[in-house]
Design a protein around this motif. Structure first.
Motif, PDB file in Angstrom:
ATOM      1  N   GLN A 121       0.842  -1.195   0.000  1.00  0.00           N
ATOM      2  CA  GLN A 121       0.000   0.000   0.000  1.00  0.00           C
ATOM      3  C   GLN A 121       0.881   1.250   0.000  1.00  0.00           C
ATOM      4  OE1 GLN A 121      -3.149  -0.034   2.863  1.00  0.00           O
ATOM      5  NE2 GLN A 121      -3.633   2.139   2.621  1.00  0.00           N
ATOM      6  N   GLY A 122       0.528   2.213  -0.870  1.00  0.00           N
ATOM      7  CA  GLY A 122       1.291   3.449  -0.992  1.00  0.00           C
ATOM      8  C   GLY A 122       2.331   3.433  -2.089  1.00  0.00           C
ATOM      9  N   PHE A 123       2.629   2.268  -2.655  1.00  0.00           N
ATOM     10  CA  PHE A 123       3.611   2.192  -3.731  1.00  0.00           C
ATOM     11  C   PHE A 123       3.067   2.901  -4.976  1.00  0.00           C
ATOM     12  CE2 PHE A 123       6.660  -1.532  -2.702  1.00  0.00           C
ATOM     13  CZ  PHE A 123       6.855  -1.019  -1.439  1.00  0.00           C
ATOM     14  N   LYS A 124       3.948   3.612  -5.674  1.00  0.00           N
ATOM     15  CA  LYS A 124       3.583   4.345  -6.895  1.00  0.00           C
ATOM     16  C   LYS A 124       4.151   3.594  -8.095  1.00  0.00           C
ATOM     17  CE  LYS A 124       3.702   8.821  -4.506  1.00  0.00           C
ATOM     18  NZ  LYS A 124       3.937   8.242  -3.152  1.00  0.00           N
ATOM     19  N   LEU A 125       3.255   3.133  -8.969  1.00  0.00           N
ATOM     20  CA  LEU A 125       3.696   2.303 -10.088  1.00  0.00           C
ATOM     21  C   LEU A 125       4.595   3.052 -11.065  1.00  0.00           C
ATOM     22  CD1 LEU A 125       0.908  -0.162 -11.303  1.00  0.00           C
ATOM     23  CD2 LEU A 125       3.188  -0.652 -10.455  1.00  0.00           C
ATOM     24  N   TRP A 126       4.366   4.352 -11.259  1.00  0.00           N
ATOM     25  CA  TRP A 126       5.205   5.082 -12.208  1.00  0.00           C
ATOM     26  C   TRP A 126       6.639   5.187 -11.719  1.00  0.00           C
ATOM     27  CZ3 TRP A 126       1.453   7.279  -9.156  1.00  0.00           C
ATOM     28  CH2 TRP A 126       1.837   8.300  -8.286  1.00  0.00           C
ATOM     29  N   GLU A 127       6.837   5.149 -10.407  1.00  0.00           N
ATOM     30  CA  GLU A 127       8.198   5.161  -9.868  1.00  0.00           C
ATOM     31  C   GLU A 127       8.825   3.777  -9.957  1.00  0.00           C
ATOM     32  OE1 GLU A 127       7.939   6.637  -5.914  1.00  0.00           O
ATOM     33  OE2 GLU A 127       7.596   8.727  -6.522  1.00  0.00           O
ATOM     34  N   LYS A 128       8.024   2.737  -9.732  1.00  0.00           N
ATOM     35  CA  LYS A 128       8.538   1.370  -9.761  1.00  0.00           C
ATOM     36  C   LYS A 128       8.868   0.903 -11.178  1.00  0.00           C
ATOM     37  CE  LYS A 128       8.250   0.492  -5.350  1.00  0.00           C
ATOM     38  NZ  LYS A 128       9.448   0.174  -4.545  1.00  0.00           N
ATOM     39  N   THR A 129       8.180   1.453 -12.173  1.00  0.00           N
ATOM     40  CA  THR A 129       8.360   1.000 -13.562  1.00  0.00           C
ATOM     41  C   THR A 129       9.186   1.964 -14.408  1.00  0.00           C
ATOM     42  OG1 THR A 129       6.319   2.083 -14.291  1.00  0.00           O
ATOM     43  CG2 THR A 129       6.132  -0.198 -13.497  1.00  0.00           C
ATOM     44  N   ASN A 130       9.393   3.194 -13.895  1.00  0.00           N
ATOM     45  CA  ASN A 130      10.074   4.243 -14.666  1.00  0.00           C
ATOM     46  C   ASN A 130       9.333   4.594 -15.942  1.00  0.00           C
ATOM     47  OD1 ASN A 130      12.338   4.509 -12.894  1.00  0.00           O
ATOM     48  ND2 ASN A 130      13.151   2.597 -13.744  1.00  0.00           N
ATOM     49  N   VAL A 139      -1.001   2.592  -5.146  1.00  0.00           N
ATOM     50  CA  VAL A 139      -1.764   1.549  -4.469  1.00  0.00           C
ATOM     51  C   VAL A 139      -2.523   2.134  -3.280  1.00  0.00           C
ATOM     52  CG1 VAL A 139      -1.670  -0.676  -3.295  1.00  0.00           C
ATOM     53  CG2 VAL A 139      -0.088  -0.198  -5.189  1.00  0.00           C
ATOM     54  N   ALA A 140      -3.851   2.024  -3.349  1.00  0.00           N
ATOM     55  CA  ALA A 140      -4.691   2.534  -2.261  1.00  0.00           C
ATOM     56  C   ALA A 140      -5.149   1.412  -1.332  1.00  0.00           C
ATOM     57  CB  ALA A 140      -5.912   3.255  -2.831  1.00  0.00           C
ATOM     58  N   GLU A 141      -5.384   0.217  -1.895  1.00  0.00           N
ATOM     59  CA  GLU A 141      -5.886  -0.896  -1.081  1.00  0.00           C
ATOM     60  C   GLU A 141      -5.485  -2.227  -1.699  1.00  0.00           C
ATOM     61  OE1 GLU A 141     -10.176  -2.818   0.430  1.00  0.00           O
ATOM     62  OE2 GLU A 141     -10.131  -0.996  -0.810  1.00  0.00           O
ATOM     63  N   PHE A 148      -8.395  -8.481  -4.498  1.00  0.00           N
ATOM     64  CA  PHE A 148      -8.307  -7.439  -5.509  1.00  0.00           C
ATOM     65  C   PHE A 148      -7.353  -6.353  -5.029  1.00  0.00           C
ATOM     66  CE2 PHE A 148     -11.744  -5.751  -2.835  1.00  0.00           C
ATOM     67  CZ  PHE A 148     -11.376  -4.413  -2.700  1.00  0.00           C
ATOM     68  N   ILE A 149      -6.885  -5.547  -5.979  1.00  0.00           N
ATOM     69  CA  ILE A 149      -6.033  -4.404  -5.676  1.00  0.00           C
ATOM     70  C   ILE A 149      -6.714  -3.165  -6.231  1.00  0.00           C
ATOM     71  CG2 ILE A 149      -4.646  -4.729  -7.779  1.00  0.00           C
ATOM     72  CD1 ILE A 149      -2.247  -3.574  -6.254  1.00  0.00           C
ATOM     73  N   ARG A 150      -6.709  -2.078  -5.481  1.00  0.00           N
ATOM     74  CA  ARG A 150      -7.337  -0.837  -5.921  1.00  0.00           C
ATOM     75  C   ARG A 150      -6.318   0.293  -5.832  1.00  0.00           C
ATOM     76  NH1 ARG A 150      -9.771   3.312  -3.397  1.00  0.00           N
ATOM     77  NH2 ARG A 150      -9.624   2.244  -1.373  1.00  0.00           N
ATOM     78  N   PHE A 151      -6.351   1.176  -6.856  1.00  0.00           N
ATOM     79  CA  PHE A 151      -5.435   2.304  -6.909  1.00  0.00           C
ATOM     80  C   PHE A 151      -6.176   3.594  -6.546  1.00  0.00           C
ATOM     81  CE2 PHE A 151      -3.702  -0.957  -9.657  1.00  0.00           C
ATOM     82  CZ  PHE A 151      -2.367  -0.978  -9.306  1.00  0.00           C
ATOM     83  N   THR A 152      -5.438   4.652  -6.273  1.00  0.00           N
ATOM     84  CA  THR A 152      -6.044   5.902  -5.828  1.00  0.00           C
ATOM     85  C   THR A 152      -6.933   6.547  -6.891  1.00  0.00           C
ATOM     86  OG1 THR A 152      -3.999   7.041  -6.476  1.00  0.00           O
ATOM     87  CG2 THR A 152      -4.235   6.445  -4.152  1.00  0.00           C
TER      88      THR A 152
END
Length: 338
Positions: A121-130, A139-141, A148-152
């Motif tokens: 939770q809190g991870f930002k995909l644009w930072e993880k993937t460049n 990641v919100a939940e 399931f996974i839910r984003f902000t």
């Protein structure tokens, strides 16, 4: 030694595509020539050094040296702008849920590969993937019970589900648009009284997707060509396989055996001869390629047509694969913009 004679005259170095000469060893080798100065010519410099002259894209267009660029894009209407994400698994680690997802990751070189990573939770995909494509996907939940996974931004993905999966439909739309535009442009140019042959260049995702008889891109091209040719008299009697040629990078092993990247060289004499003809036509006989006596009008490649190859008759460039760096994009467009 000869190098001492060269050093003594203080040579002027004229470097074509100098961005390929930036390694420590190559810089040292050039400096060893004791040059008076060096002139570097490129459209994609890594380092500008002492800029003497620049012809910008706008100035080149204003002076009539290049074509005007128009861009056609294909996106999913129901899932617009969502990049590829697949939720593989959710597990509990240190009493907190962790999601395992597969995404597209961009390396520093610009190459994009599909990788599996773990998110909290809190991870930002644009930072993880460049990759800017994942902007806003934080990641919100992560719901372990409901899987399931839910984003902000309220994008929600269930276990085993994925986004950005309409690749085949997008490829088909790109190929159809390119083929139809090619035929229309050829007719328009001839109606204007110009005897100029139109070429279209495709950059494919995998060699096998076109070289293989059942390859996806090959089949989509055949389908699109046969569908649109009925509307254009000069194309009606043409076979789609007679109007295309392909060139892909090759490698040579220690025994001298040449292999096409991602696919072995053809084993029968007929296919080898056809492949050799395509290479010769595209890379060496460009004057024949732009002649109406030569039926080939559609060229397929992967990434081999970079520096050193361009053709003013290329009017359409269809990118069917992920293009990583800005330099590569400029090189691809440059194949036909002049």
């Amino acid at each position: 030694p000869v190098i001492h004679l060269l050093q003594a005259v203080r040579p002027v170095l004229i470097l074509d595509e100098p961005q390929n000469m930036e390694s420590e060893g190559r810089v040292a080798a050039l400096a060893a020539l004791n040059p008076l100065f060096a002139l570097r010519y490129s459209a994609t410099h890594k380092n500008a050094y002492s800029l003497v002259y620049r012809l910008s894209p706008y100035d080149a267009y204003r002076q009539g040296l290049v074509k005007q660029i128009e861009v056609g894009a294909a996106i999913e209407e129901e899932n617009a702008n969502l990049p590829y994400i697949r939720l593989e698994n959710i597990e509990i680690v240190a009493k907190k849920p962790v999601a395992e997802v597969t995404v597209d990751v961009q390396a520093k070189s610009g190459k994009v590969t599909r990788k599996t990573m773990k998110l909290k939770q809190g991870f930002k995909l644009w930072e993880k993937t460049n990759r800017a494509d994942y902007e806003g996907l934080e990641v919100a939940e992560i719901n372990y019970q409901s899987k399931f996974i839910r984003f902000t931004n309220n994008v929600e993905i269930a276990m085993g589900a994925e986004t950005g999966t309409q690749k085949e439909a997008i490829l088909e739309a790109q190929i159809r648009f390119t083929v139809q535009t090619h035929m229309r442009k050829q007719k328009r140019i001839r109606d204007m009284g110009f005897n100029i042959k139109v070429l279209s260049l495709f950059f494919v995702d995998k060699v096998d997707s076109f070289r293989n008889d059942n390859g996806l891109i090959r089949q989509l091209f055949i389908k699109a060509f046969n569908e649109y040719k009925v509307d254009f008299p000069e194309w009606r009697d043409k076979n789609p396989l007679d109007v295309q040629a392909s060139y892909f990078a090759s490698t040579t092993n220690k025994k001298g055996v040449v292999s096409i990247v991602e696919k072995e060289v053809p084993t029968n004499e007929k296919d080898r001869a056809a492949q050799a003809r395509e290479f010769d036509l595209i890379m060496r006989r460009k004057e024949d390629l732009i002649s109406f006596d030569e039926p080939v009008s559609f060229i397929f490649s992967h990434s081999a047509l970079k520096e050193g190859w361009d053709n003013p008759n290329v009017f359409q460039i269809c990118t069917l694969r992920e293009v990583g760096s800005e330099t590569e994009r400029r090189q691809q467009v440059g194949r036909g913009v002049r």
